[in-house]
Design an enzyme around this catalytic site. Structure first.
Site, PDB file in Angstrom:
ATOM      1  CD  GLU A 196      39.701  42.366  36.027  1.00 30.54           C
ATOM      2  OE1 GLU A 196      39.628  42.560  37.255  1.00 30.54           O
ATOM      3  OE2 GLU A 196      40.782  42.240  35.420  1.00 30.54           O
ATOM      4  CG  ASP A 200      50.449  39.388  30.457  1.00 33.13           C
ATOM      5  OD1 ASP A 200      49.504  38.582  30.503  1.00 33.13           O
ATOM      6  OD2 ASP A 200      50.628  40.265  31.328  1.00 33.13           O
ATOM      7  CG  HIS A 241      46.241  39.056  31.812  1.00 33.41           C
ATOM      8  ND1 HIS A 241      47.325  39.859  31.531  1.00 33.41           N
ATOM      9  CD2 HIS A 241      45.222  39.895  32.097  1.00 33.41           C
ATOM     10  CE1 HIS A 241      46.976  41.133  31.646  1.00 33.41           C
ATOM     11  NE2 HIS A 241      45.694  41.173  31.986  1.00 33.41           N
ATOM     12  CD  GLU A 250      43.744  44.088  30.703  1.00 35.23           C
ATOM     13  OE1 GLU A 250      44.281  43.471  31.656  1.00 35.23           O
ATOM     14  OE2 GLU A 250      42.744  44.812  30.855  1.00 35.23           O
ATOM     15  CG  ASN A 252      38.790  44.258  29.098  1.00 35.22           C
ATOM     16  OD1 ASN A 252      39.127  43.711  28.054  1.00 35.22           O
ATOM     17  ND2 ASN A 252      39.659  44.625  30.036  1.00 35.22           N
TER      18      ASN A 252
HETATM   19  C1  XIL Z   1      46.920  46.359  36.455  1.00 39.30           C
HETATM   20  C2  XIL Z   1      48.085  47.285  36.287  1.00 39.30           C
HETATM   21  O1  XIL Z   1      48.950  46.753  35.310  1.00 39.30           O
HETATM   22  C3  XIL Z   1      48.809  47.442  37.597  1.00 39.30           C
HETATM   23  O2  XIL Z   1      49.792  48.450  37.478  1.00 39.30           O
HETATM   24  C4  XIL Z   1      47.833  47.798  38.717  1.00 39.30           C
HETATM   25  O3  XIL Z   1      48.512  47.790  39.949  1.00 39.30           O
HETATM   26  C5  XIL Z   1      46.706  46.815  38.761  1.00 39.30           C
HETATM   27  O4  XIL Z   1      46.081  46.768  37.493  1.00 39.30           O
HETATM   28  N1  XIL Z   1      43.283  43.499  34.393  1.00 39.30           N
HETATM   29  C6  XIL Z   1      43.046  44.797  34.046  1.00 39.30           C
HETATM   30  C7  XIL Z   1      44.126  45.807  34.192  1.00 39.30           C
HETATM   31  O5  XIL Z   1      41.971  45.109  33.486  1.00 39.30           O
HETATM   32  O6  XIL Z   1      43.606  47.065  34.488  1.00 39.30           O
HETATM   33  C8  XIL Z   1      45.110  45.398  35.260  1.00 39.30           C
HETATM   34  O7  XIL Z   1      46.167  46.344  35.284  1.00 39.30           O
HETATM   35  C9  XIL Z   1      45.612  43.998  34.982  1.00 39.30           C
HETATM   36  C10 XIL Z   1      44.463  43.018  35.020  1.00 39.30           C
END
Ligand code: XIL
Length: 483
Positions: free
Chosen positions: A174, A282, A251, A280, A214
């Site tokens: 990020e 969802d 996401h 990741e 990522n």
């Molecule tokens: C999130 C986790 O799911 C949470 O439990 C934590 O509080 C914050 O991080 N992008 C990412 C992940 O790369 O590491 C994040 O995970 C979600 C967004």
């Protein structure tokens, strides 16, 4: 469908990481298990009845993320073991978890997840080494070269522990802002070269692991942030900065949704010479059509190596109020599960290098229909024992994947075959599977591999190849000969 860049509330999810108060932490050795290799692709096999089996048909994986607390959750573990072949730790391998105090590394929580996954036949993605969030508290009091050194030391310390054990590392997470420029952060303030320093450090620390960048909101090809990341990866590849893969978080929650050009984004990154992965995933209310679309986009891009969902059941999600995962709170698969499973089984491209194992040559057709029509009329009619027909499995900006079917039209078994084809100008073969090539440009010949030279009467076999080039013009002048 549209993509909205709003990410309101993305940090509000419950944080499930194990609290490890150790002042002087002890590293527990991880199990010494060799990193598993990629699955062998076999698109002609029966459809998979689990996510991992369906993904493995095309040499891909299907992953999930788990927090350490899930190790005591039998419901979670049952589904994880049945359906998934890749695992990511939700928080346990992040910088604050692995180096809570300077030089005091703590791998207990990460190792617990790693060990469970490996013992259950999974591979593990490491997440993450350098990020503006979830940093060790001591990074907060550092800046400039002192922070740069702390980042380098962190990467070296963590990667030494997991050396040779992981499938990939998200080296940097990020680092871009929504407008396509670098996100301002303490790491960015150490100098614009911090990302390439992180990757060069990582390559030296563990030369065998895939190194990924990522990020989220890089799924829409025309979005400024996507272009910003793309330009960085292109620059890295041009200058030899070691980057092997791009993770698109995917996401489609918190206001985002599947963009219509997602496949173009994946293939554009892949054309730079990196793997891509959905890391990741969802989707708000687990829209079956969006899950189907994101899966199909990955299946259509040969270098899209796998999909990971951020949790398994809605009760595992950081955005549980959007019910965004494939299983409900009672562990039942949702309609989106079926749409993903079907899309995985309908894959028509395989991951380069995941060769099809030798199969008994029979004339059984693929048991699921593939949707990609031949892009050129089949070339047939060569005299002699065999016929070669070509089709383009997938194209992207900068290349394509071709497949050739070799058919025995005669009544006697073929003992070996050679196909000749001529590539268009400027095209070069990067990789061939299920065959052995002579030459990589112009007129190229491909003979059978050790295991697929024998083709029974009226049976066929196939080989595939990846071409880099400015055009995706299909090869011509196909011919097939057998000794
Ligand atoms: C999130 C986790 O799911 C949470 O439990 C934590 O509080 C914050 O991080 N992008 C990412 C992940 O790369 O590491 C994040 O995970 C979600 C967004």
């Amino acid at each position: 469908m549209t993509t909205v860049s709003a990410r309101a509330g993305r940090r509000t999810g419950g944080r499930a990481r194990l609290l490890l108060g150790a002042a002087c932490a002890v590293a527990i050795a991880v199990s010494s298990v060799a990193v598993a290799t990629l699955a062998h692709a076999d698109l002609t096999g029966p459809p998979g009845t689990t996510l991992k089996a369906a993904a493995e048909r095309s040499g891909r994986y299907f992953g999930a993320a788990m927090g350490g607390d899930r190790l005591n959750d039998a419901g979670f573990l049952t589904i994880a073991n049945r359906e998934f072949d890749m695992m990511t730790a939700v928080n346990e391998m992040k910088p604050d978890a692995t180096e809570p105090n300077r030089g005091q590394f703590d791998f207990r929580a990460g190792d617990a997840i790693y060990n469970w996954a490996i013992q259950h036949g999974m591979k593990v993605r490491g997440h993450t080494l350098a990020w503006h969030a979830q940093q060790p508290r001591f990074w907060g009091s550092l800046s400039g070269s002192a922070l740069r050194t702390a980042m380098i030391d962190h990467i070296n310390g963590v990667m030494a522990h997991y050396k040779g054990k992981l499938y990939a590392w998200d080296v940097v997470n990020e680092a871009f802002a929504e407008n396509g420029s670098r996100r301002s952060s303490n790491l960015q303030s150490t100098g614009n070269d911090w990302i390439e320093v992180a990757f060069r450090t990582a390559r030296a620390a563990d030369p065998g692991v895939r190194l990924c960048y990522n990020d989220y909101n890089i799924e829409n090809w025309t979005y400024a942030k996507t272009q910003g990341v793309y330009n960085m990866i292109r620059d890295f590849k041009a200058r030899g900065v070691p980057v092997d893969c791009v993770g698109l978080q995917t996401h489609f929650t918190g206001g985002s949704s599947l963009p219509g050009n997602f496949q173009q984004t994946l293939s554009s990154f892949a054309a730079l010479g990196v793997d891509v992965a959905l890391t990741e995933a969802d989707v708000t209310n687990a829209s079956a059509s969006q899950y189907q679309g994101l899966t199909q986009a990955c299946m259509n891009v040969p270098r899209c190596v796998g999909i990971t969902t951020w949790g398994i059941r809605d009760s595992d999600s950081w955005r549980g109020n959007e019910s965004p995962l494939l299983f409900d709170r009672n562990s039942n698969p949702k309609p989106a599960y079926t749409s993903v499973l079907n899309a995985l089984n309908a894959a028509s491209t395989t991951v380069p290098g995941t060769s099809t194992p030798p199969s008994t040559p029979t004339s059984t057709p693929p048991s699921t229909p593939t949707s990609t029509p031949p892009s050129t009329p089949p070339v047939t009619g060569q005299p002699g024992g065999c016929t070669a027909t070509y089709h383009t499995a997938s194209t992207w900006n900068g290349g394509y994947q071709g497949e050739v079917t070799v058919t025995n039209n005669g009544s006697a078994t073929l003992n070996g075959w050679t196909v000749q084809l001529t590539l268009a100008g400027g095209q070069t073969i990067a990789n061939v599977w299920n065959g052995v090539n002579t030459g990589t440009s112009g007129t190229v010949s491909v003979r059978n591999a050790a295991y697929n030279g024998s083709v029974g009467a009226n049976a066929s076999t196939s080989f595939g190849f990846l071409v880099n080039g400015s055009s995706s013009t299909a090869p011509g002048a196909l011919s097939c000969t057998s000794p």
